[in-house]
Write a protein that holds these residues in place. Structure first.
Motif, mmCIF file in Angstrom:
data_model
loop_
_atom_site.group_PDB
_atom_site.id
_atom_site.type_symbol
_atom_site.label_atom_id
_atom_site.label_comp_id
_atom_site.label_asym_id
_atom_site.label_seq_id
_atom_site.Cartn_x
_atom_site.Cartn_y
_atom_site.Cartn_z
ATOM 1 N N UNK A 421 0.839 -1.202 0.000
ATOM 2 C CA UNK A 421 0.000 0.000 0.000
ATOM 3 C C UNK A 421 0.873 1.250 0.000
ATOM 4 N N UNK A 422 1.946 1.237 0.807
ATOM 5 C CA UNK A 422 2.821 2.408 0.885
ATOM 6 C C UNK A 422 4.236 1.950 1.223
ATOM 7 N N UNK A 423 5.165 2.419 0.425
ATOM 8 C CA UNK A 423 6.581 2.168 0.696
ATOM 9 C C UNK A 423 7.277 3.522 0.797
ATOM 10 N N UNK A 424 7.401 4.075 2.043
ATOM 11 C CA UNK A 424 7.934 5.437 2.209
ATOM 12 C C UNK A 424 9.402 5.535 1.795
ATOM 13 N N UNK A 425 9.773 6.724 1.318
ATOM 14 C CA UNK A 425 11.170 6.997 1.003
ATOM 15 C C UNK A 425 11.901 7.417 2.270
ATOM 16 N N UNK A 426 13.129 6.897 2.433
ATOM 17 C CA UNK A 426 13.974 7.441 3.496
ATOM 18 C C UNK A 426 14.362 8.869 3.119
ATOM 19 N N UNK A 427 14.300 9.762 4.100
ATOM 20 C CA UNK A 427 14.595 11.174 3.809
ATOM 21 C C UNK A 427 15.766 11.647 4.672
ATOM 22 N N UNK A 428 16.413 12.693 4.202
ATOM 23 C CA UNK A 428 17.547 13.299 4.914
ATOM 24 C C UNK A 428 17.146 14.693 5.357
ATOM 25 N N UNK A 429 17.251 14.929 6.665
ATOM 26 C CA UNK A 429 17.061 16.280 7.187
ATOM 27 C C UNK A 429 18.412 16.980 7.075
#
Length: 866
Positions: A421-429
């Motif tokens: 249903x959802x595969x979130x992206x890893x993000x960089x702060x």
């Protein structure tokens, strides 16, 4: 003479005619052949029926007229061709519908509508079909429109030369025809093109070709019952004027339930901020926030757009408040818009740096199979600050929420409980930032369980709930259907496969408007995109073989071209992963495909009935055969009926009329077999009718006095008048004065007799009922009051009459003298009855009875003297 009148009157005292509740006769008919072709001759068999049973009643002076002699012309009316059935010979001039009016004395008139069919196998008309016919707001953005050529009877047929079909729509704000002209080449029978969805509402599509009537098809594009809204969300919504941190302003196109809707066009909008304290800030040049861009666009086919903004760092210099609330709003045309607020604190603190804590705020998103904005993750914390109490010199310490900027680049680990249903992206702060947009690859379906995402920061793992919107796997069906209205055998046709959301899971709450509930329409249900990569497979089939097809996620349709090699219908089953579907396909031809038997319902026994066998095409229209067709007829009950075993419909003909002879009551199944044609079976019901006849005398049977007899016929199986049946009489012991030769409308025939021959009167009445045989009734009674005479041996012997109405007593007596001898008893009783009922005086006033009595006395005295 007067005494005879009195005696007859007395015989009828207290007699009442019985009441009959017979219904009126009505016309019934059968057309041979039942489906008649133009330029051919046929027969209308007309008869009288009751309770859906043909009754044996003659129809005389039958009249028939046609409402349209250009369609049907009446050639001849044959009365009583068989005893109880008339035949009207007709000529079918051309295709169309005409009404035949029937009338005859004693029977209510009736109108018969007859359709004449056209056997033209050339293309004379167009047929059109749109696939799909209805589109949801989140479904495919294209569809197909197919047009084919057909005969007058509605069968697909190939063109003999290239034909151009023009396709257009006046509703250009709803759909766009991608190819307004298509060419159908010689030998083919259809063409198709695609249309694009560009708006909401109903769109009518027209198709026309030279010398053919224009045809149309309506396509529905569902729309929300309420106006869509551009909704603004600000994340985060708390800032400090000394930190220089940023926020995200995200706009989404949503329905009344807050669920995103893909835009049908580019939506350009502008973001603005209201100054909450114009009394302090008098500079019109001052912008409260700095936007990366204050104009954003929600692109066609998408539903979200965003920009970033930063509160101006010198807002504290133009305000004497510790904290201000600003209102950001959206300016847009043709849509509703809703803004929101954010706060800016003016505490004199330096920007806080760190690795969190991270806070995630989610937004509603659609499961489009693409990357979508899921929400925003930002750094934020609470600290103690000292604030001046308004209008005093005092200060107080309080907890306030302040943004935190990243000290270094920090990668946030983000995962989902259901990556389908959802595969979130890893993000960089990134260093120096305080917020980052959270995105993810969405699936094409939602899950039945609660979806969660997990975010790892310096505090550990945090759980938040995203807001997916889309079809569930349980609500999706696989649809397979041909693009064409009708498939022609042994010719290629386009077959379309796609997914359709038909209904939501029983446990899933669906937001619909009140009007949608009334109409049973959900504007999000309908065709949907393929939800996964896979192979579309079809079951094995005897008359059509379809190869597996590769499909991709988010593909709108799968189009393939197939051929059905035999006439008839077949069901194909298909599967894509766990999703299954099926479709029934039917092929057609202009050649004969079935055999039809037309016959009268409820045939009566012991009679011969007409039946017609004819050839029909695949849509049930009559059609000529291009070769001799030998047909075998088999009955499973020869005790009930008999019919020809073999008939031949010759080349160039399309029907054959035969006779069926019935014997006894029951049912018989008729099997009709012919080479290259499917088996046809019909059940014929035969009914035995049993007339009942009764005979009785109306009054006493007295010597030499008229007596009436009544013959009555009833038929329990029917409820109608029974007039017109032939009657014959046999009488012994009396002379017939009058007799009915036919029954009246009540089924009655009468006879008047004078009993004057012997000691008994015997009457037999016989009614001829045609196929039901002869029905008769008899009655024999003793004749009363026969004159007697004393002999020398003192024996009483019957009186004998001679041809001059005198008695042989050794001397002559006339009739009146005889009456004086036998009447005393009868007259005495009659006079006593009249006197007791006070009627004697009335009768003596009208009749000279007193004088006659004196005359009788004198006659009796004279007889004694002899």
């Amino acid at each position: 003479m007067y005494l005879k009148i009195i005696t007859v009157m007395l015989l009828f005292v207290g007699f009442t005619m019985p009441a009959f509740a017979q219904s009126t006769n009505e016309f019934d008919y059968k057309i041979h052949p039942e489906k008649i072709l133009e330029n051919t001759v046929g027969t209308i068999q007309v008869f009288v029926s009751s309770n859906q049973i043909m009754i044996p009643q003659q129809i005389s002076e039958l009249k028939a007229v046609s409402s349209d002699t250009d369609v049907i012309k009446i050639l001849e009316i044959k009365e009583n061709n068989s005893k109880f059935s008339n035949e009207i010979m007709i000529k079918a001039e051309k295709s169309g519908i005409a009404t035949i009016a029937l009338a005859a004395p004693g029977i209510p008139s009736k109108e018969i509508a007859i359709e004449v069919f056209n056997n033209n196998n050339l293309p004379t008309q167009l047929m059109i079909k749109a696939t799909p016919e209805e589109f949801p707001i989140d479904g495919p953005k294209t569809g197909y429109i197919a047009v084919q050529f057909a005969t007058t009877g509605g069968l697909p047929t190939a063109v003999q030369e290239d034909k151009v079909i023009k396709i257009e729509t006046p509703n250009t704000d709803v759909i766009k025809i991608l190819n307004p002209e298509i060419t159908v080449e010689n030998g083919n029978y259809y063409g198709y093109t695609k249309f694009e969805i560009i708006g909401y509402g109903d769109a009518i599509i027209f198709a026309e070709s030279d010398n053919m009537r224009k045809v149309s098809q309506i396509v529905k594009v569902l729309e929300p019952e309420e106006t869509l809204e551009v909704k603004l969300t600000i994340i985060p919504d708390k800032f400090n004027s000394y930190t220089g941190t940023k926020g995200f302003a995200i706009v989404q196109l949503v329905d009344s339930g807050g669920i995103p809707v893909q835009a049908e066009e580019d939506i350009v909008l502008k973001l603005e901020v209201d100054n909450p304290d114009v009394g302090v800030n008098t500079s019109s040049d001052l912008e409260e926030v700095t936007f990366a861009s204050d104009r954003v666009t929600i692109k066609k086919g998408e539903y979200s757009a965003y920009t970033t903004f930063t509160p101006r760092p010198n807002l504290a210099d133009v305000s004497n408040l510790s904290e201000q609330t600003f209102q950001m709003f959206v300016s847009v045309e043709n849509y509703l818009a809703s803004g929101t607020s954010f706060t800016v604190a003016h505490d004199e603190i330096a920007a806080l740096e760190g690795a969190g804590p991270a806070i995630t705020q989610t937004l509603p998103f659609l499961t489009t199979g693409k990357n979508e904005i899921i929400g925003v993750t930002y750094f934020e914390t609470e600290i103690e600050v000292s604030r001046k109490i308004e209008n005093t010199d005092e200060r107080q310490t309080m907890l306030v929420t302040v943004p935190v900027t990243a000290k270094d680049n920090y990668e946030l680990g983000i995962s989902s409980s259901d990556t389908n249903v959802l595969n979130p992206d890893n993000v960089v702060m990134e260093k120096g930032n305080n917020a980052v947009l959270l995105t993810g690859k969405t699936g094409t379906i939602t899950t039945s369980s609660d979806l969660e995402i997990y975010i790892t920061d310096n505090d550990g793992v945090k759980t938040v709930s995203p807001q997916p919107n889309g079809p569930s796997e349980d609500s999706i069906d696989l649809k397979i259907e041909p693009l064409l209205p009708m498939i022609m055998v042994d010719s290629e046709f386009p077959l379309l496969s796609y997914l359709e959301e038909s209904s939501s899971d029983e446990n899933e709450e669906v937001v619909t408007t009140e009007s949608e509930e009334d109409e049973g329409v959900n504007f999000r249900q309908g065709p949907t995109l393929f939800v996964e990569d896979g192979i579309l497979t079809f079951s094995a089939n005897d008359i059509i073989d379809i190869e597996p097809i590769n499909v991709k996620k988010n593909q709108e349709y799968s189009l393939t071209f197939e051929t059905i090699e035999e006439i008839g219908s077949t069901t194909i089953e298909a599967q894509l992963g766990k999703i299954t579907g099926n479709a029934e396909l039917t092929s057609h031809t202009t050649d004969p495909t079935t055999i039809y038997l037309g016959f009268v319902d409820n045939m009566v026994t012991n009679d011969k009935h007409l039946a017609t066998i004819q050839l029909l095409d695949s849509v049930g229209n009559p059609v000529y055969t291009n070769k001799d067709v030998i047909i075998n007829l088999v009955s499973n009950n020869e005790n009930v009926l008999d019919l020809p075993e073999i008939i031949t419909i010759k080349e160039g003909e399309y029907f054959k009329t035969v006779e069926i002879e019935t014997f006894s009551e029951g049912k018989a199944e008729i099997a009709i077999l012919s080479q290259d044609l499917p088996l046809s079976k019909y059940e014929i019901n035969t009914v035995e009718i049993n007339p009942t006849v009764n005979f009785d005398f109306l009054g006493n049977v007295n010597w030499n006095e008229r007596v009436e007899g009544k013959l009555t016929m009833t038929i329990p199986e029917i409820d109608t008048t029974l007039n017109g049946f032939d009657v014959s009489w046999e009488v012994s012991g009396g002379e017939i004065l009058s007799e009915d030769k036919v029954t009246n409308e009540l089924g009655i025939a009468t006879i008047n007799i004078v009993p004057n021959q012997g000691e008994t009167l015997s009457v037999t009445g016989k009614i001829s009922t045609g196929p039901f045989g002869d029905a008769l009734a008899s009655k024999q009674v003793a004749i009363q009051n026969i004159p007697v005479v004393e002999t020398s041996e003192s024996e009483a012997t019957p009186l004998e009459t001679n041809s001059q109405n005198t008695l042989n007593l050794g001397f002559e007596l006339d009739t009146f003298t005889l009456l004086l001898i036998i009447i005393p008893v009868v007259i005495g009783g009659s006079l006593f009855f009249l006197k007791k009922t006070d009627r004697m005086e009335l009768i003596t006033e009208r009749l000279p009875i007193g004088e006659k009595i004196e005359e009788i006395k004198e006659r009796i005295s004279d007889i004694r003297d002899r």
